[in-house]
Write a protein that holds these residues in place. Structure first.
Motif, PDB file in Angstrom:
ATOM      1  N   GLY A 103       2.810  10.374  -7.129  1.00 55.88           N
ATOM      2  CA  GLY A 103       3.908  10.912  -8.308  1.00 55.88           C
ATOM      3  C   GLY A 103       3.149  11.015  -9.388  1.00 55.88           C
ATOM      4  O   GLY A 103       3.444  11.925 -10.184  1.00 55.88           O
ATOM      5  N   GLU A 104       2.270  10.161  -9.959  1.00 56.08           N
ATOM      6  CA  GLU A 104       1.578  10.385 -11.173  1.00 56.08           C
ATOM      7  C   GLU A 104       0.795  11.435 -11.256  1.00 56.08           C
ATOM      8  O   GLU A 104       0.566  12.137 -12.124  1.00 56.08           O
ATOM      9  CB  GLU A 104       0.642   9.032 -11.410  1.00 56.08           C
ATOM     10  CG  GLU A 104       1.432   7.920 -12.166  1.00 56.08           C
ATOM     11  CD  GLU A 104       0.215   6.617 -12.008  1.00 56.08           C
ATOM     12  OE1 GLU A 104      -0.801   6.827 -11.852  1.00 56.08           O
ATOM     13  OE2 GLU A 104       0.936   5.665 -12.737  1.00 56.08           O
ATOM     14  N   GLN A 105      -0.065  11.750 -10.133  1.00 55.45           N
ATOM     15  CA  GLN A 105      -0.932  12.969 -10.001  1.00 55.45           C
ATOM     16  C   GLN A 105      -0.103  14.311  -9.984  1.00 55.45           C
ATOM     17  O   GLN A 105      -0.490  15.292 -10.587  1.00 55.45           O
ATOM     18  CB  GLN A 105      -1.652  12.833  -8.918  1.00 55.45           C
ATOM     19  CG  GLN A 105      -2.779  11.908  -8.676  1.00 55.45           C
ATOM     20  CD  GLN A 105      -3.715  12.023  -9.650  1.00 55.45           C
ATOM     21  OE1 GLN A 105      -4.260  12.972  -9.798  1.00 55.45           O
ATOM     22  NE2 GLN A 105      -3.967  11.054 -10.606  1.00 55.45           N
ATOM     23  N   LEU A 106       1.208  14.237  -9.329  1.00 59.96           N
ATOM     24  CA  LEU A 106       1.948  15.594  -9.260  1.00 59.96           C
ATOM     25  C   LEU A 106       2.685  15.975 -10.366  1.00 59.96           C
ATOM     26  O   LEU A 106       2.927  16.784 -10.786  1.00 59.96           O
ATOM     27  CB  LEU A 106       2.950  15.375  -8.140  1.00 59.96           C
ATOM     28  CG  LEU A 106       2.259  15.566  -6.659  1.00 59.96           C
ATOM     29  CD1 LEU A 106       3.477  15.130  -5.700  1.00 59.96           C
ATOM     30  CD2 LEU A 106       1.493  16.872  -6.396  1.00 59.96           C
ATOM     31  N   PHE A 107       3.176  14.596 -11.197  1.00 64.75           N
ATOM     32  CA  PHE A 107       4.033  14.855 -12.270  1.00 64.75           C
ATOM     33  C   PHE A 107       3.592  14.251 -13.682  1.00 64.75           C
ATOM     34  O   PHE A 107       4.429  14.224 -14.348  1.00 64.75           O
ATOM     35  CB  PHE A 107       5.490  14.091 -11.961  1.00 64.75           C
ATOM     36  CG  PHE A 107       6.082  14.801 -10.519  1.00 64.75           C
ATOM     37  CD1 PHE A 107       6.445  15.907 -10.363  1.00 64.75           C
ATOM     38  CD2 PHE A 107       6.249  13.778  -9.440  1.00 64.75           C
ATOM     39  CE1 PHE A 107       6.957  16.489  -9.346  1.00 64.75           C
ATOM     40  CE2 PHE A 107       6.641  14.442  -8.380  1.00 64.75           C
ATOM     41  CZ  PHE A 107       7.029  15.759  -8.186  1.00 64.75           C
ATOM     42  N   ARG A 108       2.430  14.127 -13.773  1.00 64.96           N
ATOM     43  CA  ARG A 108       1.699  13.826 -15.110  1.00 64.96           C
ATOM     44  C   ARG A 108       2.257  14.966 -16.211  1.00 64.96           C
ATOM     45  O   ARG A 108       2.033  16.062 -16.031  1.00 64.96           O
ATOM     46  CB  ARG A 108       0.103  13.646 -14.930  1.00 64.96           C
ATOM     47  CG  ARG A 108      -0.471  13.109 -16.013  1.00 64.96           C
ATOM     48  CD  ARG A 108      -1.808  13.125 -15.818  1.00 64.96           C
ATOM     49  NE  ARG A 108      -2.342  12.945 -14.434  1.00 64.96           N
ATOM     50  CZ  ARG A 108      -3.659  13.006 -14.029  1.00 64.96           C
ATOM     51  NH1 ARG A 108      -4.444  12.831 -15.013  1.00 64.96           N
ATOM     52  NH2 ARG A 108      -3.937  12.833 -12.857  1.00 64.96           N
ATOM     53  N   MET A 159       0.691  -1.188   0.089  1.00 63.38           N
ATOM     54  CA  MET A 159       0.017   0.000  -0.213  1.00 63.38           C
ATOM     55  C   MET A 159       0.822   1.179   0.000  1.00 63.38           C
ATOM     56  O   MET A 159       0.604   2.140  -0.815  1.00 63.38           O
ATOM     57  CB  MET A 159      -1.162  -0.085   0.931  1.00 63.38           C
ATOM     58  CG  MET A 159      -2.335  -0.719   1.140  1.00 63.38           C
ATOM     59  SD  MET A 159      -3.387  -0.805   2.449  1.00 63.38           S
ATOM     60  CE  MET A 159      -4.082   0.842   1.992  1.00 63.38           C
ATOM     61  N   GLN A 160       1.852   1.394   0.786  1.00 64.04           N
ATOM     62  CA  GLN A 160       2.981   2.514   0.894  1.00 64.04           C
ATOM     63  C   GLN A 160       3.429   2.650  -0.733  1.00 64.04           C
ATOM     64  O   GLN A 160       3.379   3.801  -1.070  1.00 64.04           O
ATOM     65  CB  GLN A 160       4.064   2.341   1.817  1.00 64.04           C
ATOM     66  CG  GLN A 160       3.427   2.496   3.285  1.00 64.04           C
ATOM     67  CD  GLN A 160       2.847   3.796   3.696  1.00 64.04           C
ATOM     68  OE1 GLN A 160       2.919   4.814   2.959  1.00 64.04           O
ATOM     69  NE2 GLN A 160       2.617   3.777   4.928  1.00 64.04           N
ATOM     70  N   GLU A 161       3.816   1.674  -0.917  1.00 63.05           N
ATOM     71  CA  GLU A 161       4.578   1.912  -2.464  1.00 63.05           C
ATOM     72  C   GLU A 161       3.204   2.548  -3.466  1.00 63.05           C
ATOM     73  O   GLU A 161       3.627   3.259  -4.292  1.00 63.05           O
ATOM     74  CB  GLU A 161       5.081   0.635  -3.031  1.00 63.05           C
ATOM     75  CG  GLU A 161       5.790   0.677  -4.234  1.00 63.05           C
ATOM     76  CD  GLU A 161       6.594  -0.439  -4.539  1.00 63.05           C
ATOM     77  OE1 GLU A 161       6.529  -1.086  -5.908  1.00 63.05           O
ATOM     78  OE2 GLU A 161       6.849  -1.513  -3.690  1.00 63.05           O
ATOM     79  N   ALA A 162       2.293   1.730  -3.475  1.00 66.47           N
ATOM     80  CA  ALA A 162       1.215   2.032  -4.256  1.00 66.47           C
ATOM     81  C   ALA A 162       0.742   3.344  -4.187  1.00 66.47           C
ATOM     82  O   ALA A 162       0.520   4.363  -5.215  1.00 66.47           O
ATOM     83  CB  ALA A 162      -0.054   1.292  -4.354  1.00 66.47           C
ATOM     84  N   ALA A 163       0.668   4.088  -3.014  1.00 70.27           N
ATOM     85  CA  ALA A 163       0.322   5.322  -2.629  1.00 70.27           C
ATOM     86  C   ALA A 163       1.425   6.353  -3.211  1.00 70.27           C
ATOM     87  O   ALA A 163       0.979   7.546  -3.689  1.00 70.27           O
ATOM     88  CB  ALA A 163       0.312   5.607  -1.090  1.00 70.27           C
ATOM     89  N   ALA A 164       2.498   6.137  -2.942  1.00 72.10           N
ATOM     90  CA  ALA A 164       3.762   6.947  -3.421  1.00 72.10           C
ATOM     91  C   ALA A 164       3.568   7.041  -5.183  1.00 72.10           C
ATOM     92  O   ALA A 164       3.760   8.196  -5.431  1.00 72.10           O
ATOM     93  CB  ALA A 164       5.023   6.503  -2.950  1.00 72.10           C
ATOM     94  N   HIS A 165       3.328   5.797  -5.595  1.00 71.49           N
ATOM     95  CA  HIS A 165       3.458   5.877  -7.087  1.00 71.49           C
ATOM     96  C   HIS A 165       2.147   6.745  -7.714  1.00 71.49           C
ATOM     97  O   HIS A 165       2.405   7.631  -8.474  1.00 71.49           O
ATOM     98  CB  HIS A 165       3.145   4.632  -7.411  1.00 71.49           C
ATOM     99  CG  HIS A 165       3.229   4.221  -9.192  1.00 71.49           C
ATOM    100  ND1 HIS A 165       4.221   4.625  -9.940  1.00 71.49           N
ATOM    101  CD2 HIS A 165       2.046   3.814  -9.773  1.00 71.49           C
ATOM    102  CE1 HIS A 165       3.958   4.150 -11.336  1.00 71.49           C
ATOM    103  NE2 HIS A 165       2.727   3.914 -11.203  1.00 71.49           N
ATOM    104  N   LEU A 166       1.054   6.492  -7.031  1.00 73.29           N
ATOM    105  CA  LEU A 166      -0.247   7.374  -7.231  1.00 73.29           C
ATOM    106  C   LEU A 166       0.004   8.903  -7.299  1.00 73.29           C
ATOM    107  O   LEU A 166      -0.315   9.568  -7.958  1.00 73.29           O
ATOM    108  CB  LEU A 166      -1.213   6.657  -6.517  1.00 73.29           C
ATOM    109  CG  LEU A 166      -2.867   7.399  -6.638  1.00 73.29           C
ATOM    110  CD1 LEU A 166      -3.060   7.059  -8.341  1.00 73.29           C
ATOM    111  CD2 LEU A 166      -3.667   7.080  -5.743  1.00 73.29           C
TER     112      LEU A 166
END
Length: 99
Positions: A93-98, A84-91
């Protein structure tokens, strides 16, 4: 004559079934279906696990299970979410740096 008592599991006339009769019926059905034997209570865990794995909000799952608090549900089923931590960080990152 059938009387509707709004029960999930009942006898053919609508009255509550006994735990013994429920177990007997469950194991007879399993035997006839040739499925792997599981306890009736295992269905509860399967139900919760499938809902959580399909992103149903834990509060909804908690209410369906009749837990007194969402914390009980989270404590019992947190093992389903090891990344969950890894998935939250990935999500995030996608939202911030899309691009």
């Amino acid at each position: 004559m059938y009387i509707n008592y709004d029960l999930v599991i009942c006898t053919t006339v609508g009255t509550p079934t006994t735990p013994r009769n429920l177990s007997r019926t469950w194991y007879n059905m399993l035997k006839k279906s040739e499925l792997h034997p599981i306890t009736f209570h295992d269905l509860r865990h399967t139900h919760a696990s499938l809902l959580l794995k399909n992103n149903v909000h834990p509060k909804i799952v908690s209410e369906r299970l009749g837990h007194a608090s969402i914390q009980i549900t989270l404590d019992l089923y947190s093992h389903l979410f090891p990344n969950m931590q890894e998935a939250a960080a990935h999500l995030l990152g996608e939202q911030l740096f899309r691009t």
